[in-house]
Design an enzyme around this catalytic site. Structure first.
Site, PDB file in Angstrom:
ATOM      1  N   TYR A 144       0.864  -1.186   0.000  1.00 12.47           N
ATOM      2  CA  TYR A 144       0.000   0.000   0.000  1.00 12.47           C
ATOM      3  C   TYR A 144       0.896   1.230   0.000  1.00 12.47           C
ATOM      4  CZ  TYR A 144      -4.012   2.935   1.397  1.00 12.47           C
ATOM      5  OH  TYR A 144      -5.000   3.884   1.459  1.00 12.47           O
ATOM      6  N   LYS A 172      -1.549  -1.429  -3.951  1.00 12.97           N
ATOM      7  CA  LYS A 172      -2.660  -0.479  -3.851  1.00 12.97           C
ATOM      8  C   LYS A 172      -2.040   0.904  -3.955  1.00 12.97           C
ATOM      9  CE  LYS A 172      -6.303   1.284  -0.834  1.00 12.97           C
ATOM     10  NZ  LYS A 172      -6.888   1.268   0.535  1.00 12.97           N
TER      11      LYS A 172
END
Length: 309
Positions: A144, A172
């Site tokens: 992320y 992400k």
């Protein structure tokens, strides 16, 4: 007319994921029954993946024991209908690995590992952190990249190097740098997921695998339509969906904090009984809910008769 279609990108965790809120009772206790019902509803509305205990799940304010109970409740609710990814990232490598092992034991399909926040590790330290987390279990890992919250971006070269790890399979992306993202996608096999709802269409057009959404709490069907349109090369339909959802993106991601707005939106649509958050977050005020209602109505996302869009 649809344009020529390109090969579909890899989708290790599905295409339409929502970073799920964690429901609480009015007194602030974890509500696993509400979480299970919400997970079931999201899957029914078009999600083929869910992320639990991410930032939108208020992970900084839930205990390890609560994270385990939440994950197990969601897994039981959705079964094999969706990939359930467990947020395990912290700014402590050892703790991240402990959470990863617990998620694997519970049955998670994958792990979300955020850049260690506040500590601002240099790039070699980030590389070590991610590799260590990936070594902790046999599960696939989604990194992320969110420098606005973590304080440091994952450099392109760091992403290229960590992609050499067999279990690091996805990112992400909430970096907001389409050029950097394109370079990583060109140089690796990482599956990219949009982590910014305002950029969902842009990242999908660049070849992203899907979305990890917050607005998806109330727009799962619409984001499924958006992804399907991009897959089909129908950018006209994709742009129309994107434009229609702009008021909802503003409402949930810009009016106030995303968790606060998402829970209020779920209450407005009847998916949650309460909009309770844990401090330091405070639930949406009546004034904020009124603005939210106006924006969701403009995006045709509230229950009621069909509306012109």
């Amino acid at each position: 007319m649809p344009t020529a279609t390109a090969p579909r990108p890899p989708r290790p965790f599905g295409a339409v994921l929502t970073a799920m809120v964690t429901p609480f009772t009015t007194d602030g206790a974890l509500d696993t029954a509400a979480a299970a019902a919400l997970a079931d509803r999201l899957v029914a509305e078009g999600h083929d993946g869910l992320v639990v205990s991410g930032t939108t799940g208020e992970s900084p304010t839930t205990s390890d024991e609560e994270k385990d109970r939440l994950l197990r409740a969601v897994l039981e609710a959705v079964g094999d209908r969706a990939s359930v990814v467990a947020g395990v990232g912290t700014n402590d490598t050892a703790h991240t690995c402990e959470l990863a092992r617990a998620a694997e034991k519970a049955g998670a399909a994958g792990l979300l590992v955020v850049t260690p926040y506040y500590s601002k590790p240099p790039q070699p330290a980030l590389l070590h952190h991610f590799r260590t987390a990936a070594d902790a279990t046999g599960l696939p890992v989604m990194l992320y990249d969110i420098p606005g919250r973590s304080g440091v971006a994952i450099d392109t070269e760091t992403l290229v190097r960590v992609a050499e790890h067999d279990r690091v399979v996805a990112v992400k992306d909430a970096k907001g740098d389409l050029t950097a993202t394109s370079w990583v996608m060109a140089r690796t096999e990482l599956a990219y997921y949009s982590g910014e709802d305002a950029l969902n269409l842009a990242l999908l057009a660049h070849g992203a695998s899907g979305v990890v959404s917050v607005v998806g709490h109330v727009a799962g069907r619409q984001y499924r339509q958006l992804v399907d349109a991009v897959d089909a090369g129908d950018l006209g339909t994709a742009r129309a969906v994107h434009t229609r959802l702009l008021p909802a993106v503003r409402a949930i991601m810009n009016r106030t904090q995303g968790v606060v707005a998402a829970k209020a939106a779920l209450q407005l649509t009847g998916a949650l009984a309460t909009r309770t958050t844990r401090p330091p977050l405070l639930e949406a005020t009546p004034e904020e809910v009124a603005l939210l209602r106006t924006d969701l109505d403009a995006a045709a996302l509230l229950p009621g008769p069909p509306q012109d869009t």
